[in-house]
Design a protein around this motif. Structure first.
Motif, PDB file in Angstrom:
ATOM      1  N   GLU A  63     -19.885  11.850  28.019  1.00 57.58           N
ATOM      2  CA  GLU A  63     -18.641  12.549  28.326  1.00 57.58           C
ATOM      3  C   GLU A  63     -17.889  11.942  29.577  1.00 57.58           C
ATOM      4  O   GLU A  63     -18.908  11.356  30.350  1.00 57.58           O
ATOM      5  N   ILE A  64     -16.594  11.887  29.613  1.00 57.82           N
ATOM      6  CA  ILE A  64     -16.142  11.230  30.612  1.00 57.82           C
ATOM      7  C   ILE A  64     -14.876  12.110  31.208  1.00 57.82           C
ATOM      8  O   ILE A  64     -14.504  13.269  30.575  1.00 57.82           O
ATOM      9  N   SER A  65     -14.569  12.023  32.457  1.00 60.66           N
ATOM     10  CA  SER A  65     -13.525  12.808  32.747  1.00 60.66           C
ATOM     11  C   SER A  65     -12.791  11.963  33.842  1.00 60.66           C
ATOM     12  O   SER A  65     -13.186  11.109  34.858  1.00 60.66           O
ATOM     13  N   PRO A  66     -11.383  11.683  33.904  1.00 63.36           N
ATOM     14  CA  PRO A  66     -10.381  12.159  32.807  1.00 63.36           C
ATOM     15  C   PRO A  66     -10.773  11.584  31.253  1.00 63.36           C
ATOM     16  O   PRO A  66     -11.531  10.268  31.593  1.00 63.36           O
ATOM     17  N   TYR A  67     -10.660  12.049  30.299  1.00 63.30           N
ATOM     18  CA  TYR A  67     -10.737  11.377  28.936  1.00 63.30           C
ATOM     19  C   TYR A  67      -9.674  10.661  28.396  1.00 63.30           C
ATOM     20  O   TYR A  67      -9.777  10.128  27.516  1.00 63.30           O
ATOM     21  N   SER A  68      -8.591  10.668  29.334  1.00 68.67           N
ATOM     22  CA  SER A  68      -7.275   9.918  28.802  1.00 68.67           C
ATOM     23  C   SER A  68      -6.534   9.398  29.762  1.00 68.67           C
ATOM     24  O   SER A  68      -6.634   9.658  30.876  1.00 68.67           O
ATOM     25  N   GLY A  69      -5.547   8.424  29.288  1.00 66.66           N
ATOM     26  CA  GLY A  69      -4.926   7.707  30.238  1.00 66.66           C
ATOM     27  C   GLY A  69      -3.702   6.800  29.479  1.00 66.66           C
ATOM     28  O   GLY A  69      -3.792   6.753  28.201  1.00 66.66           O
ATOM     29  N   SER A  70      -2.706   6.200  30.200  1.00 65.36           N
ATOM     30  CA  SER A  70      -1.978   5.298  29.516  1.00 65.36           C
ATOM     31  C   SER A  70      -2.399   4.227  28.822  1.00 65.36           C
ATOM     32  O   SER A  70      -3.384   3.496  29.043  1.00 65.36           O
ATOM     33  N   VAL A  71      -1.603   3.822  27.726  1.00 65.49           N
ATOM     34  CA  VAL A  71      -2.128   2.463  27.031  1.00 65.49           C
ATOM     35  C   VAL A  71      -2.065   1.364  27.872  1.00 65.49           C
ATOM     36  O   VAL A  71      -2.681   0.212  27.688  1.00 65.49           O
ATOM     37  N   MET A  72      -1.145   1.330  29.143  1.00 62.20           N
ATOM     38  CA  MET A  72      -1.278   0.492  30.006  1.00 62.20           C
ATOM     39  C   MET A  72      -2.602   0.144  30.833  1.00 62.20           C
ATOM     40  O   MET A  72      -2.392  -0.996  31.575  1.00 62.20           O
ATOM     41  N   GLU A  75      -6.647   3.652  34.607  1.00 56.04           N
ATOM     42  CA  GLU A  75      -7.280   4.663  34.830  1.00 56.04           C
ATOM     43  C   GLU A  75      -8.530   4.737  35.205  1.00 56.04           C
ATOM     44  O   GLU A  75      -9.385   4.263  34.452  1.00 56.04           O
ATOM     45  N   ASP A  76      -8.931   5.248  36.176  1.00 60.08           N
ATOM     46  CA  ASP A  76     -10.680   5.164  36.931  1.00 60.08           C
ATOM     47  C   ASP A  76     -11.099   6.480  36.306  1.00 60.08           C
ATOM     48  O   ASP A  76     -10.542   7.556  36.671  1.00 60.08           O
ATOM     49  N   PHE A  77     -12.157   6.546  35.395  1.00 62.49           N
ATOM     50  CA  PHE A  77     -12.767   7.811  34.942  1.00 62.49           C
ATOM     51  C   PHE A  77     -14.504   7.799  35.140  1.00 62.49           C
ATOM     52  O   PHE A  77     -14.943   6.368  35.195  1.00 62.49           O
ATOM     53  N   VAL A  78     -14.819   8.895  35.236  1.00 65.42           N
ATOM     54  CA  VAL A  78     -16.189   8.936  35.709  1.00 65.42           C
ATOM     55  C   VAL A  78     -17.035   9.462  34.387  1.00 65.42           C
ATOM     56  O   VAL A  78     -16.847  10.298  33.841  1.00 65.42           O
ATOM     57  N   VAL A  79     -18.214   8.841  34.373  1.00 65.51           N
ATOM     58  CA  VAL A  79     -19.294   9.072  33.265  1.00 65.51           C
ATOM     59  C   VAL A  79     -19.583  10.274  33.668  1.00 65.51           C
ATOM     60  O   VAL A  79     -20.840  10.245  34.767  1.00 65.51           O
ATOM     61  N   GLN A  80     -19.673  11.523  32.869  1.00 65.41           N
ATOM     62  CA  GLN A  80     -20.511  12.684  33.236  1.00 65.41           C
ATOM     63  C   GLN A  80     -21.922  12.642  32.954  1.00 65.41           C
ATOM     64  O   GLN A  80     -22.430  11.969  32.032  1.00 65.41           O
ATOM     65  N   HIS A  81     -22.773  13.564  33.715  1.00 63.25           N
ATOM     66  CA  HIS A  81     -24.279  13.656  33.490  1.00 63.25           C
ATOM     67  C   HIS A  81     -24.937  12.369  33.717  1.00 63.25           C
ATOM     68  O   HIS A  81     -26.081  12.088  33.053  1.00 63.25           O
ATOM     69  N   LEU A  82     -24.408  11.444  34.430  1.00 64.03           N
ATOM     70  CA  LEU A  82     -25.042  10.053  34.533  1.00 64.03           C
ATOM     71  C   LEU A  82     -25.150   9.835  35.986  1.00 64.03           C
ATOM     72  O   LEU A  82     -24.186   9.726  36.755  1.00 64.03           O
ATOM     73  N   ARG A  83     -26.340   9.355  36.731  1.00 62.26           N
ATOM     74  CA  ARG A  83     -26.489   8.731  38.056  1.00 62.26           C
ATOM     75  C   ARG A  83     -27.259   7.651  37.836  1.00 62.26           C
ATOM     76  O   ARG A  83     -28.243   7.395  37.040  1.00 62.26           O
ATOM     77  N   TRP A  84     -26.805   6.518  38.538  1.00 61.63           N
ATOM     78  CA  TRP A  84     -27.205   5.307  38.596  1.00 61.63           C
ATOM     79  C   TRP A  84     -27.637   4.857  40.042  1.00 61.63           C
ATOM     80  O   TRP A  84     -26.827   4.596  40.831  1.00 61.63           O
ATOM     81  N   ALA A  85     -28.829   4.287  40.212  1.00 60.17           N
ATOM     82  CA  ALA A  85     -29.300   3.753  41.559  1.00 60.17           C
ATOM     83  C   ALA A  85     -29.544   2.438  41.288  1.00 60.17           C
ATOM     84  O   ALA A  85     -29.961   1.863  42.509  1.00 60.17           O
ATOM     85  N   GLY A  86     -29.075   1.663  40.305  1.00 55.84           N
ATOM     86  CA  GLY A  86     -29.199   0.169  40.192  1.00 55.84           C
ATOM     87  C   GLY A  86     -28.147  -0.393  41.001  1.00 55.84           C
ATOM     88  O   GLY A  86     -27.375   0.114  41.766  1.00 55.84           O
ATOM     89  N   ALA A  87     -27.871  -1.654  40.866  1.00 59.14           N
ATOM     90  CA  ALA A  87     -27.180  -2.714  41.570  1.00 59.14           C
ATOM     91  C   ALA A  87     -25.481  -2.084  41.035  1.00 59.14           C
ATOM     92  O   ALA A  87     -25.385  -1.737  39.808  1.00 59.14           O
ATOM     93  N   PRO A  88     -24.690  -1.669  41.738  1.00 59.32           N
ATOM     94  CA  PRO A  88     -23.425  -1.255  41.624  1.00 59.32           C
ATOM     95  C   PRO A  88     -22.377  -2.506  41.004  1.00 59.32           C
ATOM     96  O   PRO A  88     -21.849  -1.778  39.892  1.00 59.32           O
ATOM     97  N   PHE A 535      -8.095  20.133  25.128  1.00 60.09           N
ATOM     98  CA  PHE A 535      -6.906  19.829  25.373  1.00 60.09           C
ATOM     99  C   PHE A 535      -6.378  20.237  26.628  1.00 60.09           C
ATOM    100  O   PHE A 535      -5.277  20.312  26.919  1.00 60.09           O
ATOM    101  N   ALA A 536      -7.426  19.861  27.829  1.00 57.77           N
ATOM    102  CA  ALA A 536      -6.812  20.103  28.999  1.00 57.77           C
ATOM    103  C   ALA A 536      -5.821  19.065  29.741  1.00 57.77           C
ATOM    104  O   ALA A 536      -5.146  19.426  30.456  1.00 57.77           O
ATOM    105  N   GLU A 537      -6.158  17.898  29.071  1.00 59.93           N
ATOM    106  CA  GLU A 537      -5.229  16.716  29.407  1.00 59.93           C
ATOM    107  C   GLU A 537      -4.128  16.552  28.662  1.00 59.93           C
ATOM    108  O   GLU A 537      -3.015  16.264  28.827  1.00 59.93           O
ATOM    109  N   GLN A 538      -4.473  16.528  27.247  1.00 57.52           N
ATOM    110  CA  GLN A 538      -3.414  15.947  26.184  1.00 57.52           C
ATOM    111  C   GLN A 538      -3.193  17.164  25.069  1.00 57.52           C
ATOM    112  O   GLN A 538      -4.279  17.638  24.713  1.00 57.52           O
ATOM    113  N   ARG A 539      -2.036  17.317  24.976  1.00 52.07           N
ATOM    114  CA  ARG A 539      -1.686  18.458  23.523  1.00 52.07           C
ATOM    115  C   ARG A 539      -1.201  17.614  22.394  1.00 52.07           C
ATOM    116  O   ARG A 539      -0.815  18.334  21.384  1.00 52.07           O
ATOM    117  N   TRP A 540      -1.146  16.272  22.391  1.00 48.68           N
ATOM    118  CA  TRP A 540      -0.954  15.539  21.427  1.00 48.68           C
ATOM    119  C   TRP A 540      -1.903  14.523  21.074  1.00 48.68           C
ATOM    120  O   TRP A 540      -2.168  13.858  22.191  1.00 48.68           O
TER     121      TRP A 540
END
Length: 820
Positions: A63-72, A75-88, A535-540
């Motif tokens: 799951e990601i947040s935010p889950y939507s953004g412009s076709v252009m 948008e920076d989104f975060v992967v939920q429920h995942l932690r990574w200690a490896g190489a950034p 539908f927290a971000e988009q209603r269409w």
């Protein structure tokens, strides 16, 4: 029950796996198995409610947040429920198996991705690599949306945007300002860039291509203060051909024009402020030349107007025909009717689907009187679009790119012809409004309350079975609408003998499956291919084979590719469903909503083709409803809880043990009779539901739902249009309504006289009572009257002189005559 387990797994599988199957020993993991239900554990979204998920389900089906953004993109989104200690720098995000962007890991170990520049809207599958792109084991979905649907906080703002787009025209000079939310870009410095958009190659050929291009910076490495003001300067000559574009603000650490990095985009707009001295020196002359060049190009392109649907005749029809038309956000009466480009209109709608061959779009605008506003009568009239504003599947190429193709072929030319130069008639001749002579309203059927049915041919009946049933099947497009009905609860806690719809699902051909069901909070829950949507971000949402719109979590509109539409709303303890079908479905429907053919006598048709009489008893109608129970093998509904499994999947689809309350048995409780009568009046549905549930609130909801159906039905009544009637040459007309019973009056300019009737009335057969008359050169009526009265005055004067002379002659005869 054990025999049904394989069937259950088949029903729960809504999508293929996200990649190649892993080896047999990996079946207890969701690695490369998202959407899969086979094996000892499930990686399908329904597993959460069933408690059958693999332990690493959330790690690999992300799951990601935010889950939507412009076709252009950007948008920076975060992967939920995942932690990574490896190489950034080992994070790579891949979209549609082809477009890759570089991700990163923040100081908390959270994994981030950046959405890429895309040329399509809708749900975009993406996969995630944590080993530098060698393997992509995690999967999710990104929602790319039309630029206009991005939140204000997610873009930079052109202050006084009209000023930007009129810059260089008479009286529009000085400074321009852009603002943004500082926290949206975590960087001490920013760079502000100009990007241009164009579509190159021969139109409607394989070489036709869409392209965003970085042009030049407006400011480099300035403080991230949230505000930038500048005085525009003419663009270098090699950039002056770019007339449509947008600003992009990025972190100052990025190279100029670097793609697929976190960014804030402005609205796409007309780049008047960046054009050269040839525009600023003579904006009207420059724009007129551009308008004439567009006119020449339009004459060389195919005519797209012929494949567009006619507009609804009235505002009421346009708002009710929700399967084929949807509000144009640029002119929305629910938002105050701010109709900048359509003065005189209070509301506009657009055709939902693009035209089949040219991907064009229809627009229809209406006045406060509810009548069409046409370009032939007003510059504020509705204008069709060579490029549909919302784009068209499969997107990616002109003229199907959401928002941008419309700008290139319809909007910037409007600026050239109508806003920057007084050449609007040129534009309107090539973008004329559609009238409504061939428009046919859709046919309406509804289900509401305990459940009460109004078929497409207007038959009303009640069927309160417990189970899952086929509301509608239509062979031409493989359209299927199914519903689940469950009993309610009496005020004393006992189970009611009436039922109500709690879920409805729809699919057409190979489209997505959308299900709407009652949520525990009394609102609605929407599932896409058995996965609950947010539908927290988009209603269409642009989906496969359909569009989806949600209003206030109480109403869902589903618009199918065929033009069919569903309106699903929460009405008290049950769902209310309205189905709208265009004429192409005539004679092709089956199910509980009847046979759409204008003949009410065959609406109670069983699966085997036998027809029950129109006066069938409630018990016979109960058997009719039971006959349309949904087979397990074709169910579209979701079973994501043990309750649903045990009550609807592992049991008969129609519960033979449920004893309903039939209409003849319904009797109001003595304590409710007076209140129910006051509430319901003579509405039989309301009275029945109060009797069946013991609840006045339920009866009130049923009453409201029935009235909504009646309102929709009234709005969709056919009307007759005679089409637009032209004013006479060298004359004018009064009246811009062209429906049956309307009259248009004619007059001539000074120096011309009317030859023909002075008025024409639209008749019931769709013809005008008289054609447009002619205004012939010659004396006007006033001149004619003056000649007539002048002539009469001359005649009167001559008569008076004659009388005077006669008298004088008589006097002479008396004096000089013979004497006695």
């Amino acid at each position: 029950m054990e025999l049904l387990q394989p069937l259950l797994l088949m029903l729960l599988a809504a999508a293929p796996g996200c990649g190649p199957r892993p080896a047999a020993g990996a079946q207890e993991s969701c690695t490369l198995r998202c959407g899969d239900t086979s094996g000892p554990c499930s990686c399908h979204p329904t597993c959460s409610g069933l408690g059958t998920c693999c332990r690493d389900f959330r790690d690999f089906c992300v799951e990601i947040s935010p889950y939507s953004g412009s076709v252009m993109g950007g948008e920076d989104f975060v992967v939920q429920h995942l932690r990574w200690a490896g190489a950034p720098d080992s994070v790579v995000c891949r979209f549609k198996e082809s477009v890759q962007t570089r991700g990163h890991v923040d100081s908390f170990g959270r994994v981030h991705c950046v959405s890429p520049l895309l040329y399509e809207s809708g749900r975009i599958p993406f996969t995630l690599s944590l080993d530098g792109g060698r393997s992509f084991l995690r999967a999710g979905t990104w929602l790319a949306v039309h630029p206009s649907k991005v939140s204000q906080a997610g873009k930079c703002q052109l202050q006084n945007e009209t000023r930007w787009q009129y810059y260089g025209t008479t009286g529009t000079t000085g400074n321009l300002t852009v603002t943004w939310r500082v926290g949206a870009l975590p960087s001490p410095s920013v760079t502000i860039e100009l990007w241009g958009y164009e579509e190159t190659g021969k139109p409607y050929s394989r070489e036709w291509a869409a392209k965003w291009k970085y042009l030049y910076p407006l400011a480099t490495n300035i403080s991230n203060s949230g505000l930038f003001t500048f005085t525009p300067k003419p663009a270098p000559p090699n950039f002056q051909s770019w007339e449509v574009g947008a600003l992009r603000i990025v972190s100052g650490r990025h190279q100029a024009g670097e793609k697929d990095v976190q960014a804030l985009w402005s609205n796409e707009h007309a780049l008047a402020w960046h054009l050269g001295e040839n525009f600023w020196g003579d904006p009207v002359g420059w724009a007129r030349a551009q308008c004439q060049a567009w006119e020449t190009l339009e004459d060389q392109l195919p005519d797209f107007l012929g494949e567009l649907p006619d507009c609804p005749c009235t505002l009421a029809q346009a708002r009710a025909d929700s399967g084929r038309f949807f509000v144009d956000y640029g002119c929305d009466m629910e938002q105050g009717s701010v109709c900048t480009y359509h003065p005189g209109a209070v509301h506009c709608v657009r055709s939902v689907q693009a035209s089949p061959h040219y991907a064009s779009g229809q627009q229809c605008c209406y006045t406060a009187a509810g009548m069409q506003l046409l370009t032939a009568d007003s510059d504020g009239g509705s204008t069709p679009d060579r490029g549909h504003d919302w784009g068209a599947p499969p997107y990616l190429v002109p003229p199907r790119v959401p928002g941008l193709s419309h700008w290139v072929y319809d909007v910037i030319s409007f600026y050239h012809c109508c806003l920057w130069a007084p050449e609007c008639p040129r534009y309107m001749r090539r973008r004329p409004s559609s009238d409504c002579r061939t428009y046919r309203p859709p046919r309406l059927a509804s289900v509401f309350g305990d459940p009460h049915f109004v078929t497409f041919d207007g038959v009303t009946y009640s069927f309160n079975g417990r189970g899952e049933y086929v509301l509608l099947e239509a062979a031409p497009t493989n359209l299927s609408v199914q519903a689940r009905a469950e009993p309610g609860t009496m005020p004393n806690g006992a189970r009611a003998r009436g039922t109500g719809l709690t879920a409805v699902a729809v699919q057409e051909s190979k489209s997505d499956v959308v299900e709407v069901r009652l949520a525990g909070t009394g609102g609605l829950q929407v599932l896409l291919n058995q996965e609950v949507l947010s539908f927290a971000e988009q209603r269409w949402m642009d989906l496969k084979g359909m569009f989806l719109s949600v209003a206030a979590e109480q109403n869902v509109t589903i618009m199918l590719a065929s033009g069919a539409g569903l309106e699903v709303s929460a009405q008290g303890p049950s769902l209310s469903v309205a189905v709208l079908l265009p004429e192409k479905f005539l004679t092709h429907t089956r199910g509980l909503l009847g046979t759409l053919n204008g003949d009410p006598s065959d609406d109670f048709t069983l699966r085997n083709g036998r027809v029950l009489p129109a006066n069938a008893s409630p018990q016979q109608l109960f058997e009719f409803g039971a006959d349309w129970a949904v087979p397990n093998t074709s169910s579209l509904l979701t079973y994501d809880s043990r309750f649903l499994l045990n009550n609807f999947l592992f049991r008969p689809k129609h519960d033979p043990t449920f004893q309903p309350l039939f209409p003849g048995e319904a009797a109001l409780d003595a304590g409710l009779e007076a209140e129910a009568t006051a509430l319901c009046g003579d509405n039989p549905f309301c009275i029945f539901d109060v009797a069946a549930t013991g609840s006045l609130s339920t009866g009130n909801s049923t009453l409201a739902a029935h009235r909504l159906h009646q309102q929709r039905a009234a709005s969709l009544q056919p009307v007759v249009s005679c089409g637009w009637l032209a004013p006479p040459l060298h004359g004018h007309k009064e009246g811009t309504t062209y429906l049956a019973g309307s009259t248009v009056h004619f007059g001539c300019d000074s120096g011309y006289s009317l030859a023909g009737p002075g008025a024409s009335t639209c008749q019931a057969d769709g013809t005008w009572s008289a054609p447009t008359p002619e205004c012939q050169p010659g004396r006007s009526q006033a001149v004619l009257l003056s000649i007539i009265f002048g002539g009469l005055a001359v005649v009167a004067l001559a008569a008076l002189l004659y009388v005077v002379l006669r008298r004088q002659k008589g006097c002479r005869d008396f004096v000089w005559g013979p004497q006695a």
